[in-house]
Motif scaffolding. Structure first.
Motif, mmCIF file in Angstrom:
data_model
loop_
_atom_site.group_PDB
_atom_site.id
_atom_site.type_symbol
_atom_site.label_atom_id
_atom_site.label_comp_id
_atom_site.label_asym_id
_atom_site.label_seq_id
_atom_site.Cartn_x
_atom_site.Cartn_y
_atom_site.Cartn_z
ATOM 1 N N LYS A 1 0.835 -1.204 0.000
ATOM 2 C CA LYS A 1 0.000 0.000 0.000
ATOM 3 C C LYS A 1 0.863 1.245 0.000
ATOM 4 O O LYS A 1 0.506 2.257 -0.610
ATOM 5 C CB LYS A 1 -0.943 -0.003 1.204
ATOM 6 N N LYS B 1 1.719 1.800 -3.522
ATOM 7 C CA LYS B 1 0.548 2.239 -4.283
ATOM 8 C C LYS B 1 0.224 3.700 -4.005
ATOM 9 O O LYS B 1 -0.110 4.465 -4.916
ATOM 10 C CB LYS B 1 -0.646 1.356 -3.937
ATOM 11 N N SER C 1 -5.849 6.266 -10.488
ATOM 12 C CA SER C 1 -5.528 5.085 -9.683
ATOM 13 C C SER C 1 -6.130 3.827 -10.268
ATOM 14 O O SER C 1 -5.574 2.735 -10.139
ATOM 15 C CB SER C 1 -6.013 5.280 -8.244
ATOM 16 N N GLY D 1 -3.823 2.209 -12.492
ATOM 17 C CA GLY D 1 -2.584 1.756 -11.872
ATOM 18 C C GLY D 1 -1.443 2.724 -12.020
ATOM 19 O O GLY D 1 -0.276 2.346 -11.906
ATOM 20 N N ILE E 1 1.439 4.038 -8.998
ATOM 21 C CA ILE E 1 2.705 3.399 -8.664
ATOM 22 C C ILE E 1 3.735 3.740 -9.741
ATOM 23 O O ILE E 1 3.500 3.506 -10.919
ATOM 24 C CB ILE E 1 2.541 1.863 -8.586
#
Length: 357
Positions: free
Chosen positions: A69, A72, A350, A353, A356
């Motif tokens: 997390k 992320k 988000s 993805g 990250i």
């Protein structure tokens, strides 16, 4: 586009437009609990942006439990030299050998469904977790610690414009009250540590906050509404949506927290909200579909007679009075439309993805 970079750019623009509050933080070490949560992560990013803009040489310690997390939520920000990630649980003693100057305690169980499914854990996190942070603050002789509380401590009240010393009724035999009663008792614990041990603690009571930083899988009602818009689906309400409250952008919330941390009076509580945003849940949903007609979403009512299992709060009409925090020099800058625009953008990024890096 990258989620973290996008958020940092918004925060940097915001910081450049506000009065310089931050000189007192120069060279300080700040511990933030709940650092991968919505408010905690915004605080980390806010302070990192302030650090870069003003060259304050702040050391940010982000307490987290989950490495994936962290990746992320923070991406490359986790590699910044001024940010140190430490892993631990607030229910255990936090081991940190170096000095800590400030503590921002934002860790909490926040999902309404968990309040009814895990009420013991909700209470235990509020009380034991907060006491561990107060003990750490006492041992480290911090300059200031702030506890992040909630508008839910006011319960059911007839006071729409509610000040910090006005309280409503909470049914303490209802397990849904594990959150609100836990917050109330944690606030009392904070004031008790100030009275007995002179721990310089302040309390901030946030209204429901959203905007930048909301992840796609967030299940709070505002995120459910935003997903409906993103996915071109109807917004489904399981109540009549009569609850009315004001809201706050996550960046405004971060600035409010820093303001109270540095300027607030020890042992006192401060409301934080954008009073101009007060609206019912039903009207908020309707306004959202009107502002995003391209989604073709509609507001649909599927009223659930057994709403207790969903962890919904009783119907309330509450607008936090912010005169006290305004006197410290804080005012919100983002409208309700701004909050949804930034949240939808964050959720879209988000979802791909791209948080990250």
């Amino acid at each position: 586009m990258n989620l973290v970079n996008d958020e940092m750019n918004k925060i940097k623009k915001y910081v450049n437009e506000i009065d310089n509050l931050f000189d007192d933080l120069r060279g300080s070490t700040i511990l933030i609990t709940g650092s991968t949560g919505l408010i905690g992560s915004q605080l980390v990013k806010f302070l990192a942006a302030v650090n870069r803009i003003n060259n304050l040489k702040i050391k940010i310690i982000a307490l987290a439990r989950n490495a994936s997390k962290v990746s992320k939520v923070f991406g490359d920000l986790a590699k910044y030299p001024e940010l140190e990630i430490i892993y631990g649980d607030i229910l255990n003693d936090i081991q940190y050998e170096k000095q800590i100057d400030y503590i921002i305690h934002s860790a909490s169980i926040t999902a309404s469904k968990d309040f009814v499914e895990y009420p013991v854990e909700t209470i235990h996190t509020a009380l034991s977790g907060t006491e561990n942070m107060l003990k750490l603050a006492k041992d480290k002789k911090v300059k200031s610690i702030i506890y992040i509380s909630s508008l839910e401590i006011y319960g059911i009240t007839k006071e729409i414009d509610i000040k910090e010393n006005e309280y409503g009724y909470i049914e303490h035999l209802n397990v849904r009250s594990s959150y609100s009663e836990g917050k109330r008792m944690a606030e009392c614990l904070c004031c008790s540590y100030y009275k007995e041990y002179k721990v310089p603690v302040k309390i901030i009571r946030l209204t429901q906050s959203f905007g930048s930083g909301v992840m796609y899988d967030d299940n709070r009602v505002f995120a459910q509404f935003a997903r409906g818009i993103i996915e071109n689906k109807n917004i489904v309400l399981y109540t009549r949506g009569e609850t009315m409250r004001s809201y706050l952008h996550t960046i405004d919330a971060a600035y409010a927290i820093i303001t109270v941390l540095l300027k607030g009076k020890n042992g006192e509580a401060y409301n934080a909200a954008n009073q101009d945003t007060m609206i019912s849940i039903a009207n908020m949903a309707q306004r959202l579909v009107e502002n995003y007609p391209q989604s073709k979403s509609q507001v649909v009512f599927e009223v659930d007679k057994n709403i207790e299992k969903r962890g919904f709060n009783p119907v309330v009409k509450i607008n936090l009075n912010t005169e006290k925090i305004n006197e410290l020099g804080w005012t919100p800058k983002f409208s309700l439309e701004d909050m949804y625009e930034d949240m939808i953008e964050s959720m879209k990024i988000s979802q791909k993805g791209e948080g990250i890096v």
